[in-house]
Design an enzyme around this catalytic site. Structure first.
Site, PDB file in Angstrom:
ATOM      1  N   HIS A 107      23.955 -77.348 -22.871  1.00 33.61           N
ATOM      2  CA  HIS A 107      24.358 -77.443 -21.458  1.00 33.61           C
ATOM      3  C   HIS A 107      23.116 -77.443 -20.595  1.00 33.61           C
ATOM      4  O   HIS A 107      22.065 -76.921 -20.984  1.00 33.61           O
ATOM      5  CB  HIS A 107      25.265 -76.278 -21.049  1.00 33.61           C
ATOM      6  N   HIS A 109      21.967 -76.330 -16.565  1.00 35.34           N
ATOM      7  CA  HIS A 109      22.314 -75.674 -15.315  1.00 35.34           C
ATOM      8  C   HIS A 109      21.800 -76.553 -14.184  1.00 35.34           C
ATOM      9  O   HIS A 109      20.625 -76.947 -14.191  1.00 35.34           O
ATOM     10  CB  HIS A 109      21.610 -74.311 -15.203  1.00 35.34           C
TER      11      HIS A 109
HETATM   12  P1  AMP Z   1      22.665 -69.926 -21.089  1.00 38.64           P
HETATM   13  O1  AMP Z   1      21.968 -68.603 -21.048  1.00 38.64           O
HETATM   14  O2  AMP Z   1      21.783 -71.069 -20.671  1.00 38.64           O
HETATM   15  O3  AMP Z   1      23.353 -70.148 -22.411  1.00 38.64           O
HETATM   16  O4  AMP Z   1      23.770 -69.867 -19.947  1.00 38.64           O
HETATM   17  C1  AMP Z   1      25.116 -69.635 -20.177  1.00 38.64           C
HETATM   18  C2  AMP Z   1      25.807 -69.626 -18.842  1.00 38.64           C
HETATM   19  O5  AMP Z   1      27.192 -69.731 -19.058  1.00 38.64           O
HETATM   20  C3  AMP Z   1      25.580 -68.375 -17.991  1.00 38.64           C
HETATM   21  O6  AMP Z   1      24.976 -68.740 -16.750  1.00 38.64           O
HETATM   22  C4  AMP Z   1      26.983 -67.796 -17.804  1.00 38.64           C
HETATM   23  O7  AMP Z   1      27.187 -67.251 -16.533  1.00 38.64           O
HETATM   24  C5  AMP Z   1      27.856 -69.019 -18.056  1.00 38.64           C
HETATM   25  N1  AMP Z   1      29.204 -68.741 -18.522  1.00 38.64           N
HETATM   26  C6  AMP Z   1      29.563 -67.926 -19.541  1.00 38.64           C
HETATM   27  N2  AMP Z   1      30.902 -67.945 -19.708  1.00 38.64           N
HETATM   28  C7  AMP Z   1      31.393 -68.797 -18.771  1.00 38.64           C
HETATM   29  C8  AMP Z   1      32.702 -69.246 -18.426  1.00 38.64           C
HETATM   30  N3  AMP Z   1      33.792 -68.812 -19.074  1.00 38.64           N
HETATM   31  N4  AMP Z   1      32.828 -70.128 -17.403  1.00 38.64           N
HETATM   32  C9  AMP Z   1      31.735 -70.560 -16.738  1.00 38.64           C
HETATM   33  N5  AMP Z   1      30.477 -70.193 -17.022  1.00 38.64           N
HETATM   34  C10 AMP Z   1      30.306 -69.309 -18.016  1.00 38.64           C
END
Ligand code: AMP
Length: 125
Positions: A107, A109
Site C-alpha cells: 500500500h 499512504h
Molecule cells: P503501514 O505501517 O505502512 O503498514 O500502515 C498501515 C496503516 O493501515 C496504518 O496507517 C493504519 O492506521 C492503517 N489501518 C490499519 N487498519 C485499518 C483499517 N481497518 N482501515 C483503514 N486503515 C487501517
C-alpha cells in the site's frame, strides 16, 4: 502467480474481500483506495492493489504492467480529485521491518491537506 509469503488474512485483504468495512475513496479494475483509520494528516488515503502482494518490491517485480499502470494512474487521479496536487502532498510506502510496515499487503499512504514538515526527525540519521 502465487506468493507463499502473503498472509491472506491481513486487514487489507479482508477489506478487499468485503469482510470488514472501509471508507472507500475510489477504485479501479486492479486497485482500491480508502481512508486510513488513524489519519496522520488532514487527508490520509491508502491505495492498495487488489492482488496479493506483500510490499512494493513484491508488487513491482510480480504484478503485470496493467496492474502497475492501473495502480499509479489511480494514485494520480486521487491527487487531482482530492485537491492534493494543487498544494502538494506526500507518498509513503513502508517496506519491511525497518520501515515499521504494519500491514503486509502493499500500500501507499497519500498524505496532505496541510504543510507536512520534514520527512523524518533528525534522530533518524
Ligand atoms: P503501514 O505501517 O505502512 O503498514 O500502515 C498501515 C496503516 O493501515 C496504518 O496507517 C493504519 O492506521 C492503517 N489501518 C490499519 N487498519 C485499518 C483499517 N481497518 N482501515 C483503514 N486503515 C487501517
Amino acid at each position: 502467480m502465487s506468493n507463499a509469503q502473503y498472509d491472506p488474512n491481513n486487514v487489507f485483504a479482508r477489506i478487499l474481500r468485503g469482510e470488514i468495512p472501509a471508507e472507500r475513496v475510489c477504485d479501479s479494475k486492479h486497485s482500491f483506495a480508502f481512508y486510513d483509520i488513524s489519519p496522520a494528516a488532514p487527508v490520509h488515503i491508502l491505495v492498495v492493489p487488489r492482488g496479493a502482494y506483500t510490499d512494493f518490491h513484491d508488487f513491482t517485480s510480480r504484478a503485470s504492467n496493467d496492474e502497475i499502470l492501473d495502480f499509479w494512474k489511480l494514485v494520480d487521479k486521487i491527487s487531482a480529485e482530492h485537491s492534493l496536487i494543487h498544494h502538494g502532498f506526500r507518498i509513503i510506502s513502508n517496506i519491511g521491518p525497518d520501515s515499521g510496515q504494519e500491514v503486509p499487503h502493499f500500500h501507499i499512504h497519500m498524505l496532505g491537506g496541510k504543510a507536512l514538515g520534514p520527512l523524518l526527525s533528525p534522530s533518524n540519521t
